[in-house]
Design a protein around this motif. Structure first.
Motif, PDB file in Angstrom:
ATOM      1  N   GLU A 691      33.175 -66.570  55.780  1.00 33.51           N
ATOM      2  CA  GLU A 691      34.132 -65.853  55.647  1.00 33.51           C
ATOM      3  C   GLU A 691      35.092 -66.609  54.659  1.00 33.51           C
ATOM      4  O   GLU A 691      35.553 -67.788  54.973  1.00 33.51           O
ATOM      5  CB  GLU A 691      34.884 -65.388  56.952  1.00 33.51           C
ATOM      6  CG  GLU A 691      36.244 -64.882  56.774  1.00 33.51           C
ATOM      7  CD  GLU A 691      35.827 -63.481  56.491  1.00 33.51           C
ATOM      8  OE1 GLU A 691      36.601 -63.185  55.129  1.00 33.51           O
ATOM      9  OE2 GLU A 691      35.462 -62.508  56.831  1.00 33.51           O
ATOM     10  N   GLY A 692      35.419 -66.086  53.487  1.00 33.18           N
ATOM     11  CA  GLY A 692      36.244 -66.443  52.596  1.00 33.18           C
ATOM     12  C   GLY A 692      36.068 -68.203  52.051  1.00 33.18           C
ATOM     13  O   GLY A 692      36.826 -68.974  52.008  1.00 33.18           O
ATOM     14  N   GLY A 693      34.724 -68.286  52.058  1.00 32.82           N
ATOM     15  CA  GLY A 693      34.231 -69.746  51.666  1.00 32.82           C
ATOM     16  C   GLY A 693      34.081 -70.761  52.816  1.00 32.82           C
ATOM     17  O   GLY A 693      33.748 -71.833  52.682  1.00 32.82           O
ATOM     18  N   PRO A 730      28.696 -57.689  58.643  1.00 32.57           N
ATOM     19  CA  PRO A 730      28.841 -59.086  57.589  1.00 32.57           C
ATOM     20  C   PRO A 730      30.244 -59.318  57.584  1.00 32.57           C
ATOM     21  O   PRO A 730      31.337 -58.860  58.497  1.00 32.57           O
ATOM     22  CB  PRO A 730      28.683 -58.364  56.184  1.00 32.57           C
ATOM     23  CG  PRO A 730      28.976 -56.873  56.376  1.00 32.57           C
ATOM     24  CD  PRO A 730      28.633 -56.677  58.036  1.00 32.57           C
ATOM     25  N   SER A 731      30.664 -60.547  57.311  1.00 27.88           N
ATOM     26  CA  SER A 731      31.990 -61.185  57.247  1.00 27.88           C
ATOM     27  C   SER A 731      32.962 -60.157  56.271  1.00 27.88           C
ATOM     28  O   SER A 731      32.165 -59.458  55.321  1.00 27.88           O
ATOM     29  CB  SER A 731      32.088 -62.604  56.612  1.00 27.88           C
ATOM     30  OG  SER A 731      31.837 -62.655  55.363  1.00 27.88           O
ATOM     31  N   GLN A 732      34.327 -60.149  56.633  1.00 29.66           N
ATOM     32  CA  GLN A 732      35.249 -59.359  55.700  1.00 29.66           C
ATOM     33  C   GLN A 732      35.020 -59.516  54.181  1.00 29.66           C
ATOM     34  O   GLN A 732      35.309 -58.676  53.369  1.00 29.66           O
ATOM     35  CB  GLN A 732      36.520 -59.498  56.222  1.00 29.66           C
ATOM     36  CG  GLN A 732      36.872 -58.706  57.426  1.00 29.66           C
ATOM     37  CD  GLN A 732      36.793 -57.226  57.647  1.00 29.66           C
ATOM     38  OE1 GLN A 732      37.121 -56.700  56.467  1.00 29.66           O
ATOM     39  NE2 GLN A 732      36.044 -56.908  58.660  1.00 29.66           N
ATOM     40  N   SER A 733      34.672 -60.574  53.816  1.00 35.49           N
ATOM     41  CA  SER A 733      34.632 -61.142  52.524  1.00 35.49           C
ATOM     42  C   SER A 733      33.585 -61.122  51.728  1.00 35.49           C
ATOM     43  O   SER A 733      33.166 -61.245  50.595  1.00 35.49           O
ATOM     44  CB  SER A 733      35.029 -62.694  52.310  1.00 35.49           C
ATOM     45  OG  SER A 733      34.293 -63.340  52.899  1.00 35.49           O
ATOM     46  N   HIS A 734      32.488 -60.444  52.873  1.00 31.27           N
ATOM     47  CA  HIS A 734      31.073 -60.370  51.841  1.00 31.27           C
ATOM     48  C   HIS A 734      30.749 -58.857  52.266  1.00 31.27           C
ATOM     49  O   HIS A 734      29.592 -58.295  52.316  1.00 31.27           O
ATOM     50  CB  HIS A 734      30.200 -61.243  52.337  1.00 31.27           C
ATOM     51  CG  HIS A 734      30.202 -62.534  51.674  1.00 31.27           C
ATOM     52  ND1 HIS A 734      29.967 -62.988  50.437  1.00 31.27           N
ATOM     53  CD2 HIS A 734      30.748 -63.763  52.076  1.00 31.27           C
ATOM     54  CE1 HIS A 734      30.112 -64.068  50.133  1.00 31.27           C
ATOM     55  NE2 HIS A 734      30.465 -64.598  51.131  1.00 31.27           N
ATOM     56  N   LYS A 735      31.717 -57.663  52.633  1.00 28.61           N
ATOM     57  CA  LYS A 735      31.173 -56.544  53.036  1.00 28.61           C
ATOM     58  C   LYS A 735      30.348 -55.768  51.860  1.00 28.61           C
ATOM     59  O   LYS A 735      29.372 -55.141  51.990  1.00 28.61           O
ATOM     60  CB  LYS A 735      32.240 -55.806  53.548  1.00 28.61           C
ATOM     61  CG  LYS A 735      32.790 -55.797  55.034  1.00 28.61           C
ATOM     62  CD  LYS A 735      33.889 -54.858  55.428  1.00 28.61           C
ATOM     63  CE  LYS A 735      33.862 -54.798  56.907  1.00 28.61           C
ATOM     64  NZ  LYS A 735      34.677 -53.528  57.377  1.00 28.61           N
ATOM     65  N   LYS A 736      31.017 -55.794  50.521  1.00 24.42           N
ATOM     66  CA  LYS A 736      30.368 -55.085  49.474  1.00 24.42           C
ATOM     67  C   LYS A 736      29.103 -55.978  49.219  1.00 24.42           C
ATOM     68  O   LYS A 736      28.086 -55.086  48.894  1.00 24.42           O
ATOM     69  CB  LYS A 736      31.446 -55.209  48.362  1.00 24.42           C
ATOM     70  CG  LYS A 736      31.017 -54.410  47.185  1.00 24.42           C
ATOM     71  CD  LYS A 736      31.828 -54.200  45.919  1.00 24.42           C
ATOM     72  CE  LYS A 736      32.363 -55.469  45.477  1.00 24.42           C
ATOM     73  NZ  LYS A 736      33.035 -55.390  44.227  1.00 24.42           N
ATOM     74  N   ASN A 737      29.119 -57.210  49.287  1.00 24.46           N
ATOM     75  CA  ASN A 737      28.008 -57.834  49.096  1.00 24.46           C
ATOM     76  C   ASN A 737      26.870 -57.387  50.030  1.00 24.46           C
ATOM     77  O   ASN A 737      25.632 -57.407  49.561  1.00 24.46           O
ATOM     78  CB  ASN A 737      27.972 -59.296  48.940  1.00 24.46           C
ATOM     79  CG  ASN A 737      28.597 -59.553  47.651  1.00 24.46           C
ATOM     80  OD1 ASN A 737      29.093 -58.909  46.770  1.00 24.46           O
ATOM     81  ND2 ASN A 737      29.323 -61.008  47.858  1.00 24.46           N
ATOM     82  N   TRP A 738      27.147 -57.370  51.161  1.00 30.99           N
ATOM     83  CA  TRP A 738      26.107 -57.040  52.326  1.00 30.99           C
ATOM     84  C   TRP A 738      25.335 -55.836  52.143  1.00 30.99           C
ATOM     85  O   TRP A 738      24.138 -55.608  52.470  1.00 30.99           O
ATOM     86  CB  TRP A 738      26.698 -56.721  53.539  1.00 30.99           C
ATOM     87  CG  TRP A 738      25.777 -56.550  54.602  1.00 30.99           C
ATOM     88  CD1 TRP A 738      26.049 -55.342  55.539  1.00 30.99           C
ATOM     89  CD2 TRP A 738      24.786 -57.186  55.269  1.00 30.99           C
ATOM     90  NE1 TRP A 738      24.946 -55.414  56.532  1.00 30.99           N
ATOM     91  CE2 TRP A 738      24.211 -56.596  56.482  1.00 30.99           C
ATOM     92  CE3 TRP A 738      24.349 -58.372  54.975  1.00 30.99           C
ATOM     93  CZ2 TRP A 738      23.055 -56.931  56.922  1.00 30.99           C
ATOM     94  CZ3 TRP A 738      22.959 -58.927  55.444  1.00 30.99           C
ATOM     95  CH2 TRP A 738      22.508 -58.172  56.545  1.00 30.99           C
ATOM     96  N   ASN A 739      26.038 -54.582  51.535  1.00 25.26           N
ATOM     97  CA  ASN A 739      25.395 -53.400  51.049  1.00 25.26           C
ATOM     98  C   ASN A 739      24.371 -53.404  50.035  1.00 25.26           C
ATOM     99  O   ASN A 739      23.332 -53.098  50.041  1.00 25.26           O
ATOM    100  CB  ASN A 739      26.488 -52.450  50.504  1.00 25.26           C
ATOM    101  CG  ASN A 739      27.269 -51.958  51.433  1.00 25.26           C
ATOM    102  OD1 ASN A 739      27.060 -51.807  52.828  1.00 25.26           O
ATOM    103  ND2 ASN A 739      28.599 -51.618  51.177  1.00 25.26           N
ATOM    104  N   ILE A 740      24.513 -54.546  49.228  1.00 26.63           N
ATOM    105  CA  ILE A 740      23.573 -54.793  48.136  1.00 26.63           C
ATOM    106  C   ILE A 740      22.438 -55.691  48.881  1.00 26.63           C
ATOM    107  O   ILE A 740      21.322 -55.538  48.302  1.00 26.63           O
ATOM    108  CB  ILE A 740      24.239 -55.732  46.997  1.00 26.63           C
ATOM    109  CG1 ILE A 740      25.430 -55.105  46.367  1.00 26.63           C
ATOM    110  CG2 ILE A 740      23.289 -56.200  45.752  1.00 26.63           C
ATOM    111  CD1 ILE A 740      26.013 -55.841  45.391  1.00 26.63           C
ATOM    112  N   ALA A 741      22.712 -56.628  49.640  1.00 23.54           N
ATOM    113  CA  ALA A 741      21.757 -57.332  50.081  1.00 23.54           C
ATOM    114  C   ALA A 741      20.784 -56.421  51.007  1.00 23.54           C
ATOM    115  O   ALA A 741      19.630 -56.550  51.213  1.00 23.54           O
ATOM    116  CB  ALA A 741      22.225 -58.291  51.197  1.00 23.54           C
ATOM    117  N   MET A 742      21.445 -55.085  51.728  1.00 23.11           N
ATOM    118  CA  MET A 742      20.562 -54.487  52.427  1.00 23.11           C
ATOM    119  C   MET A 742      19.720 -53.404  51.698  1.00 23.11           C
ATOM    120  O   MET A 742      18.606 -53.354  51.957  1.00 23.11           O
ATOM    121  CB  MET A 742      21.637 -53.639  53.502  1.00 23.11           C
ATOM    122  CG  MET A 742      22.203 -54.294  54.437  1.00 23.11           C
ATOM    123  SD  MET A 742      21.132 -54.765  55.845  1.00 23.11           S
ATOM    124  CE  MET A 742      21.045 -52.877  56.321  1.00 23.11           C
TER     125      MET A 742
END
Length: 790
Positions: A691-693, A730-742
């Protein structure tokens, strides 16, 4: 010559472990060696960054199994072979060198007077009798120390050179129990309690109650008033007193220089060698192969910034072993809201204790090449030799019945120069020295290196075998001046900071420096900018040829002395930062840049094979852009068949196909699609745990992946891929990235569902598993990051 240099020549290649010369060409991937194989599976001690992720408990149940892996695959060596070699290293080099067997025979005769004549001989025999008559272990310490130190004071032999003439540097045995020796490991604290230690007189004076007074030899056999430091300890002696003692005899009236004579039952200590079962110990959990991806960074990931007490007290064989605060019944607090870990067993095997002490001795020095330790079991003493290749146990000496042979061992200790205790004379020329190191270089002339050994950004290693990577911030006038002239110089990385990576790779493998030179040649021809400026900037590399672990094994006449041999390397890089410091689009952009770099290199026959979070790095340009860097090529290969005996890849991030039994046996070829899948496991890992690095402190998923061996990790990750991932937040800072990962993981899951053994062309794996889901999500400004040549 203004290029990053590789010191030393090439070495002959040897076949991979457990593979005959004829079958090497049929090997598809590096096999996992398991159980008590001569070359272990190289899990060894977990890297400290992984220990942080685990928030390992204070009682180090998660540390001991890896030391156990290291020591259980020991080699056996006759003690006379070791004595001959130790004595030979102490001979007067200004005179003709003696024959080794003759040297030992002469020394056995030379020590007979102290065994048989005068009051000293009577006193030593009395101490030996006290050891035999002792009813508990603690009663063995004092007479053993007194007998050994008396002998060290009186021993002499022609043809051997004393290490130093001044008394302060003479070595002696000193009781340590019940004092704890405490050491910091990158913020973690270890507490050990060896029974007896071997130190210099200078070191012994440091633990006295009254400092500054004349030293009395009797003090060495008493409990110390202060705690020793591991930096002052040359070696340790661990004792074991059997409850039922049979076959022990009092000292004979007269000793003679005789042939070695010990029964087969007592010749070697047994440790997990009672059966041929290669299954893993039931009390162990398994961490992934330690990656050294922090090699070009003096900054650690969040895991290593928050180091907890992972190496705390482990010596529970006596009730007073723990400091008061560790005997509390108060529940331990852990970040994962886990239950209190189980207490350690009351008894720990002395061989395991011995291995833990050896690991402490290695960790106490920037570059300790080897460690020699001892175990006393009733009237037997066993010498153990450790280096980064493996452990060697020497056949035991019955020091009561074969006192002359024990005296020769003490004679060798008395005469051994400081370096022969395993210290590197370049990094530590004298006892306790530190400061600037100067390494001769045939091109530069001399390289000055000043290590920041106290930096909280250093990366250290706790363990016995394998690469033992350590990373320190370093300053160097010579290398700083060299950087602008490097053919592969990266002007976009504005930092002037350097880091030094010291490690022990296998000599059979193509070196990281050689691989990077090939990478730089590819980058030079890279017209699209996918590789250039996306690889680490190596400033200088040096191989310390004289440190090869094959030397001692060849001298001892051990079988396959050169197989698995290791040698010390140092590589200096410009500093990088971990990709886990980034979030959202910045992380996604850097991750994608590294994928592009990796794909081009793979197509050019540079196969990385170890994709993990610690091997994905970044730097920030002067205009504020983050540039991804594919880091740590020391397990990479530029050939179809990997050389050496280390398995590649880090278990939690390995492709499922590489976690199968066939892969463990080396029957599965490591393909591009496997590294592509690893990128996705890393992606998911970061989205869920950072989260946030920063590494999440509570509610952090996937911790169990770090504890699993390959087969169990396969089962858990398969469950994650087929369903559990949909329950993850996912953590708040990686929500959008989690969609890509999924989206990417769904495609991988569909591929496995269609055909678990399906082999994809490199281009198909890249486009279908990675590119298809990323291109539609990444803004053009972050998708097409290209740095122009300056």
């Amino acid at each position: 010559m203004a290029d990053a240099r590789i010191a030393g020549g090439t070495v002959p290649k040897t076949p991979t472990h457990n593979v005959t010369v004829d079958s090497v060409s049929e090997l598809k991937s590096t096999p996992f060696a398991v159980g008590s194989a001569t070359i272990s599976e190289h899990i060894s001690t977990p890297p400290l960054s992984m220990c942080i992720e685990l928030r390992l408990p204070r009682n180090v149940n998660d540390i001991r199994p890896w030391i156990g892996h290291d020591v259980e695959s020991y080699r056996e060596c006759h003690i006379d072979e070791m004595l001959q070699e130790l004595l030979f290293r102490c001979v007067d080099r200004s005179k003709p060198l003696p024959d080794k067997p003759t040297l030992l025979a002469d020394c056995l005769k030379a020590v007979l007077p102290i065994c048989n004549e005068g009051q000293d001989a009577l006193t030593i025999k009395q101490h030996l009798g006290d050891i035999v008559a002792s009813t508990i272990e603690e009663h063995m310490y004092k007479p053993f120390v007194q007998a050994s130190n008396l002998a060290l004071d009186k021993l002499s032999a022609p043809g051997l050179v004393r290490s130093k003439d001044d008394d302060d540097n003479k070595i002696l045995f000193h009781r340590n129990d019940p004092k704890n020796i405490i050491q910091k490991h990158q913020g973690a604290t270890s507490t050990r309690k060896p029974d007896v230690v071997i130190v210099s007189l200078t070191g012994a004076k440091k633990v006295r109650k009254q400092l500054g007074q004349a030293y009395n030899d009797v003090e060495a056999s008493e409990k110390p008033s202060r705690s020793f430091k591991w930096t002052d300890v040359r070696s340790t002696v661990e004792f074991k007193h059997k409850k039922i003692r049979t076959g022990l005899s009092t000292p004979p009236a007269t000793y003679a220089a005789k042939a070695y004579d010990v029964s087969e039952a007592k010749k070697y200590m047994k440790y997990r060698r009672e059966s041929n079962d290669t299954s893993e110990p039931t009390d162990s959990t398994h961490l992934p192969l330690p990656g050294s991806g922090v090699a070009t960074s003096s900054l650690q990931t969040s895991e290593t910034r928050k180091l907890s007490n992972i190496l705390a007290p482990n010596n529970k064989k006596r009730g007073s072993d723990q400091p008061p605060e560790d005997r509390s019944t108060k529940k331990l607090k852990v970040d994962n809201d886990e239950k209190e870990p189980p207490r350690e067993p009351l008894k720990i095997h002395p061989v395991l204790h011995n291995g833990l002490y050896a690991a402490e001795l290695f960790a106490a020095h920037i570059v300790r090449q080897s460690v020699t330790t001892y175990i006393v079991e009733d009237d037997m003493i066993y010498l153990w030799y450790f280096d980064r290749q493996d452990a060697i146990q020497c056949s035991g000496i019955n020091f009561v019945q074969d006192l002359p042979r024990f005296m020769v061992l003490l004679l060798a200790m008395q005469r051994m120069p400081y370096a022969e205790w395993g210290y590197n004379r370049l990094f530590e020329p004298v006892d306790g020295s530190s400061g600037e190191v100067r390494v001769p270089d045939e091109d530069i002339g001399e390289v000055d290196l000043t290590f920041d050994l106290e930096s909280d950004k250093r990366v250290t290693h706790f363990g016995l075998r394998e690469r033992a990577t350590t990373v320190f911030p370093v300053k160097s006038k010579a290398l700083s001046a060299l950087i602008p002239t490097l053919p592969h110089h990266n002007p976009h990385n504005p930092t002037s900071e350097l880091v030094a990576k010291l490690y022990w790779p296998e000599e059979e493998r193509e070196s990281e420096a050689e691989i990077l030179q090939k990478v730089y040649e590819i980058a030079k021809k890279d017209t699209e900018g996918k590789v250039k400026y996306h690889v680490p900037e190596m400033v200088w590399s040096h191989k310390f040829e004289e440190t090869s672990t094959a030397h001692i094994r060849t001298a001892l006449g051990l079988k396959d002395a050169e197989r698995g041999r290791r040698v010390l390397y140092i590589i200096v890089f410009k500093k990088l930062d971990p990709i886990t410091d980034l979030s959202e689009d910045e992380f996604l952009s850097a991750w994608w840049q590294i994928i592009l770099c990796h794909y081009v290199l793979w197509e050019k026959q540079v196969h990385h094979r170890d994709i993990s979070p610690s091997n994905l790095m970044v730097y920030k340009t002067s205009d504020g852009r983050y540039i991804g860097v594919l880091n740590d090529f020391d397990l990479s290969s530029t050939r179809d068949t990997p050389s050496g005996q280390e398995r590649t890849s880090t278990v939690p991030f390995m492709a499922l196909r590489l976690l199968t039994k066939d892969a463990i046996e080396g029957k599965v070829q490591h393909l591009y699609q496997h590294d592509a899948e690893s990128f996705l496991w890393v992606f998911a890992w970061v989205c869920l745990r950072y989260e946030g690095g920063r590494l999440l402190r509570k509610g952090r998923p996937l911790d169990e992946w770090l504890k699993l061996d390959a087969i169990r990790c396969y089962n858990v990750k398969t469950g994650f891929l087929t369903g559990h991932c949909y329950d993850m937040i996912p953590s708040q800072s990686h929500k959008k990235n989690w969609n890509i990962a999924m989206a990417c993981l769904r495609i991988v899951n569909m591929s496995y569902a269609d055909d678990p053994l399906r082999t994809l062309e490199n281009k198909d794996a890249f486009e279908k598993w990675l590119e298809a889901s990323v291109l539609s999500k990444l803004p053009p400004s972050l998708l097409n990051v290209r740095l122009e040549s300056k």
